[in-house]
Design an enzyme around this catalytic site. Structure first.
Site, short mmCIF file in Angstrom:
data_model
loop_
_atom_site.label_atom_id
_atom_site.label_comp_id
_atom_site.label_asym_id
_atom_site.label_seq_id
_atom_site.Cartn_x
_atom_site.Cartn_y
_atom_site.Cartn_z
N LYS A 26 -4.48 -2.42 -2.20
CA LYS A 26 -3.71 -2.41 -0.97
C LYS A 26 -3.23 -3.82 -0.62
O LYS A 26 -3.58 -4.78 -1.29
CB LYS A 26 -4.54 -1.79 0.17
CG LYS A 26 -5.21 -0.45 -0.20
CD LYS A 26 -4.22 0.62 -0.66
CE LYS A 26 -4.74 2.03 -0.57
NZ LYS A 26 -5.58 2.54 -1.65
C1 PLP Z 1 -6.27 4.08 -1.39
C2 PLP Z 1 -5.97 5.26 -0.55
C3 PLP Z 1 -6.97 5.92 0.15
C4 PLP Z 1 -8.42 5.61 -0.02
O1 PLP Z 1 -8.76 4.35 0.48
P1 PLP Z 1 -10.24 3.83 0.21
O2 PLP Z 1 -10.35 2.64 1.10
O3 PLP Z 1 -10.31 3.46 -1.25
O4 PLP Z 1 -11.18 4.91 0.57
C5 PLP Z 1 -6.62 6.97 0.99
N1 PLP Z 1 -5.35 7.36 1.11
C6 PLP Z 1 -4.35 6.75 0.45
C7 PLP Z 1 -2.94 7.23 0.65
C8 PLP Z 1 -4.64 5.70 -0.44
O5 PLP Z 1 -3.67 5.14 -1.16
#
Ligand code: PLP
Length: 402
Positions: free
Chosen positions: A204
């Protein structure tokens, strides 16, 4: 630009654009010295969890998002589970959500005791289609919630989705995993629905190592989440409900603070890189980047191309293979869509979302990261132009058939 200006694509024996390869993403700590200092302070304090650094991260994020409450959690998936639990999801009741999202959106609803009901995406930007979501809410038996995802950081149609949720009498919860730094008509993502949950995992835009942030305007919900992330323990070990251990550690909060500083500047830089890509590829038949509406800001967690195979001359998958020959790493976010994944085969919705199927079949995500430089983005875009210029010859190669 003509094919001769740019030379042959690597798929046809030309020089690869990136002989040493170009990864999809690269993680670089924005302020290594500052981070080491913070980490040292956490270690010296002897408090590795339940300390002041998480509180500081929450305060900084609340300021940045201009939202009254931010609760840090161990990851976005756990944050979504706890918000849905607090919102009354359970008893296998339907939770309407997009099929075009990451699997964790659906998993969170499942773990909260709900049943995913998938709805279509909008052609324009692949976010949840409010009209289809409304129809699925109406058809559902006692729906418990509506979820939507700011796909790639593109803000959803928040006004219309709120209207739809209100009409159905259900809470609206956003999977805002990609949206930390996005805004809708000048309002930061984090202010919409009952709550919005961000991810700070390494793919992210703002990273804590692993981590999540729940943003909400609802003070009672924020208080419940603080208990929920700590087993449901209000402080006296007489737990109020079955919570989770979903605390963020002090060490992760220290990493997250390092990434929050300078986030708007990094988001602006990503936007400029996407504009550069769009300028070089403007006018190419059958290819467009997924973009937010005019006036909205996207984090561009991903730079995803939407490829019309008829007009472009190659499918998104074949373009991905031709880019691989150029040394360019790509992914298919999000393919397969969640309703097609084996985990949800039992719901029988695989054939239910034709538009989502077509869109998922047409996406290709190309490299983008916060310290990437414009010339690299331009070179990727030029490789795409070169490949399209020779699309018929590339498509004729046996390994590109289909
Ligand atoms: C990465 C992601 C998640 C999960 O996030 P985590 O922090 O790894 O649990 C949920 N939804 C979307 C759309 C994502 O890209």
């Amino acid at each position: 630009m003509t094919t001769t200006d740019l030379g042959l694509p690597a798929a046809l024996g030309g020089e690869p654009a990136f002989p040493d390869g170009l990864p999809l993403t690269r993680v670089r700590v924005p302020d290594r010295e500052g981070l080491l200092e913070r980490l040292g302070a956490v270690l010296d304090s002897g408090m590795l969890t339940n300390g002041p650094t998480v509180r500081e991260l929450e305060e900084r994020a609340a300021e940045l998002l201009d939202v009254p409450h931010v609760v840090a959690v161990s990851n976005c998936t756990a944050g979504l589970m706890l918000v849905l639990q607090a919102a009354g999801v359970g008893g296998n009741r339907p939770v309407v959500m997009p099929g075009f999202t990451f699997s964790a959106t659906a998993h969170a609803a499942h773990w909260a005791g709900g049943t995913p009901v998938f709805a279509e995406a909008r052609e324009q930007d692949i976010t949840l289609d409010p009209t289809d979501a409304e129809a699925r809410l109406k058809a559902a038996d006692r729906p418990a919630a509506l979820m939507a995802t700011h796909v790639y950081g593109t803000p959803c149609q928040v006004e219309e989705l709120q209207r739809v949720a209100d009409a159905a009498g259900v809470p609206l919860v956003y999977d805002a995993a990609h949206g930390l730094g996005s805004s809708r008509r000048g309002v930061p993502v984090g202010n919409f629905g009952l709550a919005e949950v961000f991810s700070m995992s390494p793919t992210k835009v703002a990273v804590a190592g692993e981590g999540g942030l729940v943003a909400t305007r609802d003070g009672a919900l924020a208080a419940t989440l603080r208990t929920a992330r700590d087993y449901g323990n209000p402080g006296d070990y007489d737990t109020l409900f079955p919570g989770l251990n979903a605390r963020m550690s002090e060490l992760h909060a220290a990493v997250g603070l390092t990434w929050l500083a300078g986030l708007p500047e990094r988001v602006a830089h990503r936007g400029a890189l996407v504009a550069e890509f769009a300028a070089v590829t403007a006018g190419l038949p059958g290819l467009r980047p997924a973009l937010p509406e005019a006036g909205d800001v996207s984090t561009f967690k991903d730079l995803t191309l939407i490829v019309d195979p008829e007009l472009f001359g190659l499918s998104a998958e074949a373009l991905g293979r031709a880019l691989k020959a150029e040394g360019v790493d790509t992914r298919r976010y999000f393919h397969p869509p969640v309703q097609r994944q084996r985990a949800y085969a039992h719901l029988g919705q695989a054939e239910d979302l034709p538009l989502t199927d077509r869109l998922a079949g047409s996406v290709l995500t190309v490299p983008l990261w916060s310290h990437m430089e414009a010339p690299a983005v331009r070179r990727v875009a030029e490789a795409v132009v070169r490949i399209q210029g020779a699309a018929d010859r590339v498509a004729a190669l046996p390994e590109y058939a289909g």
